[in-house]
Design an enzyme around this catalytic site. Structure first.
Site, PDB file in Angstrom:
ATOM      1  N   THR A   1      -0.363  14.032  -4.756  1.00 35.67           N
ATOM      2  CA  THR A   1      -0.951  13.603  -6.020  1.00 35.67           C
ATOM      3  C   THR A   1      -0.926  12.093  -6.203  1.00 35.67           C
ATOM      4  OG1 THR A   1      -0.580  15.652  -7.199  1.00 35.67           O
ATOM      5  CG2 THR A   1      -0.602  13.649  -8.518  1.00 35.67           C
TER       6      THR A   1
ATOM      7  N   LYS B   1       1.625   6.183  -9.091  1.00 27.91           N
ATOM      8  CA  LYS B   1       2.429   6.812  -8.047  1.00 27.91           C
ATOM      9  C   LYS B   1       1.472   7.430  -7.034  1.00 27.91           C
ATOM     10  CE  LYS B   1       3.461  10.679  -7.390  1.00 27.91           C
ATOM     11  NZ  LYS B   1       3.010  11.944  -6.684  1.00 27.91           N
TER      12      LYS B   1
ATOM     13  N   ASN C   1       7.662  15.830   4.636  1.00 24.41           N
ATOM     14  CA  ASN C   1       6.795  16.936   4.231  1.00 24.41           C
ATOM     15  C   ASN C   1       7.223  18.315   4.701  1.00 24.41           C
ATOM     16  OD1 ASN C   1       4.552  15.910   2.554  1.00 24.41           O
ATOM     17  ND2 ASN C   1       4.401  14.480   4.262  1.00 24.41           N
TER      18      ASN C   1
END
Lengths: 393, 393
Positions: B185, B174, B388
């Protein structure tokens, strides 16, 4: 003890300085795109330029003058940066000044706009030749140097060094891309009638840079054209070193803050205060990492008190730090304290209130020493993308 | 000579590996948020972790195992990163594994999501205890580890080292924030039945990192949770060092490219090839500066062949360079060549056509040496800001 007080008007408030701006046919929308600063006596001049390896033609042209040269004329255009234009770019400036009908000494050129297009010499020459050098049109100049700026940037101070003895110092500037590790050009033209000795001018500029323009952009990640120019005509006959250094710092700080607040669509001006870092270099590294993090900036835009992004950015900056000594606050709302997450519904609501403000501080106490540094940044929203997706047209 | 060919399916295609994913109540939208990888024999394991100073709790938990430990179980959750959670974060992982009803050895935890919230141990425990460790549900796992990912990321290869002798290697991953110098991440779980000696595993991982995951993010500017994990159950009994190193590199390259193309709203995957730089370090510095420049990314989004931003970014990166040796091309369309701007209407139209593609190269020939490096990036548009601005909710 000296006093510094703001006064109204543009840099032409100072006796002996003249300026104006016009539309010379560079901006398709008909806005001003060419301006000048003229002094009726020769001025001492100092400049700080970009550290970009590809300095634009006007910067090379300036640096070809003999050390200690004096000048009385600065010509400034927007819409074309005259950068990546090689020797031709410099030749174009020389050709332009050679054909100028005005009698000026060691003329300086300054440009901002699109990189990689030849300078439209004929348009600029026609415009420059139409100037009336006795104009006092500061507003016209300030508009001529704007690119993506949402508003004009200028300031003027009178500095009283003792009763009845004062000098003036002021600036006009452009720059609105300080929102990011940026390449958006920053230009700042400072005029003064202080009787500053030539040898004090460069140190004063460099001292002020550290906490002003350098605090709003990342070292080294600079435009091809960034320029801060200081012109001193000495006409007041008045000088006091400490007062001059402080006044210059205030002028540059004002301009830097106006650039942050005008961050290409930005709505919020945020001070990232890093305190108690191990060294000042580390404090600066962390503060700038915060002010330049896309994920932090978008969270500020979303008014989201996502302190995890603050912490992660500090950790990623590789400074000396530990969860066990770190304290993070939005203004006076502490959200993380030495390994403890203080983030409950109430604290989140308080932090959310801070984030709704137009100006606030994010304070990161590193707890590893006594050094500190404050960087200034802003949020990043849709408008930034809109402005930058098709800048050239 | 070995051959590597892609085969269908997820990491559970390899004999002895099992996996699945479920909704354990972490994601409000009901999507999968908890997954596992189980091996029916003990595996050798190696990992590469983030260089962020604030490593998340699961990374500390892993590193507390004795060197050379073996494992047969990895538990992975999304929506909560268990980062900035101090000793409590590690205690929570130990508490969770202690209460696990499955008989597993040296279990590993991996987390991604919001930083700075306590791990919801009860929900995760209930979910983990409901797992059937004999499941083969790779798709379920791949969905469980997604955060802002637009699609699942996985691959599987069969590597024939000589006729009739082959091993398999594959991954599930991912990561979608590689769009920026980023903190999003990246997790990548690689399984293999190659009979790889333990001592080859770490070197193989590190060799592959350089041209894969490190080429899509900026060194050091990493998430608190970034993890690449390699599990080897050796069941094939087959190994050839060169083949294994190359296959691992291919697996990691595939995952990295899928992350670039899934850059949180990105529409374009761009290779920034810097060639003929003075040193490889300089080539890498310039290539990464390009792939991370906001102004370059927004120009790509706007399909604007604004090569001035390319040049300026190279100059700002402070590598050894000169206008007189620089050549810039979009695929095979040369727009700037050794001080000459080749940008006329025709060339601009050709460059514009390249920029309309979904994948293309921007080639910067520095002309200062023989070193090269390619970084991978993408465009940045409105969608990135939307994703975001309010990630936590």
């Amino acid at each position: 003890m000296f006093s510094i007080f703001p006064i109204k008007g543009y840099i032409d408030q100072i006796d002996g300085f003249y300026c104006a701006g016009i539309h010379a046919g560079l901006k398709p929308n008909g806005n001003n795109d060419l301006g000048f600063i003229y002094a009726d006596t020769l001025c001492d001049v100092e400049a700080v330029f970009t550290r970009n390896k590809f300095q634009a033609a006007p910067l090379k042209h300036y640096q070809a003058y003999e050390k200690g040269f004096k000048t009385n004329f600065v010509l400034i255009n927007s819409k074309n940066a005259n950068a990546m234009t090689g020797q031709k770019g410099i030749d174009n400036i020389n050709r332009l000044f050679a054909a100028l009908k005005h009698d000026v000494t060691n003329p300086i050129m300054s440009s901002t706009g699109v990189i990689g297009n030849p300078l439209p010499v004929e348009k600029i020459l026609a415009g420059a030749n139409s100037f009336d050098l006795t104009s006092k049109d500061g507003e016209g100049l300030s508009k001529a140097i704007m690119t993506t700026d949402a508003y004009s940037k200028h300031c003027m101070y009178e500095v009283e060094v003792e009763k009845g003895k004062s000098f003036k110092i002021g600036a006009v500037a452009k720059g609105a891309g300080m929102i990011n590790p940026n390449l958006a050009t920053m230009l700042c033209f400072i005029t003064t009638d202080a009787n500053v000795p030539k040898e004090d001018m460069k140190p004063a500029l460099e001292a002020a840079m550290h906490t002003t323009f350098n605090a709003i952009s990342v070292d080294g990640d600079t435009s091809t054209n960034d320029t801060v120019l200081l012109l001193a005509n000495k006409k007041s006959g008045v000088y006091a070193k400490e007062a001059f250094f402080e006044a210059l710092r205030m002028v540059m700080h004002d301009m830097a803050m106006l650039m942050v607040a005008d961050g290409e669509g930005a709505k919020k001006a945020v001070a990232f205060e890093v305190i108690n870092a191990k060294t000042e270099q580390e404090a600066q590294t962390a503060a700038k990492a915060l002010s330049n993090s896309l994920l932090v900036k978008t969270a500020l835009f979303g008014e989201d008190p996502n302190f995890g992004r603050i912490a992660s950015t500090i950790g990623a900056s590789e400074i000396t730090c530990s969860e066990d000594t770190l304290v993070i606050s939005y203004n006076d709302v502490v959200v993380f304290e030495k390994g403890e997450i203080l983030f409950n519904k109430e604290v989140e609501a308080q932090a959310g209130e801070v984030l709704k403000k137009e100006q606030y501080k994010i304070i990161c106490d590193i707890g590893q020493g006594e050094a500190s540094y404050t960087a200034y940044g802003c949020d990043l929203g849709y408008k930034y993308v809109e402005i930058n997706a098709d800048y050239r047209t």
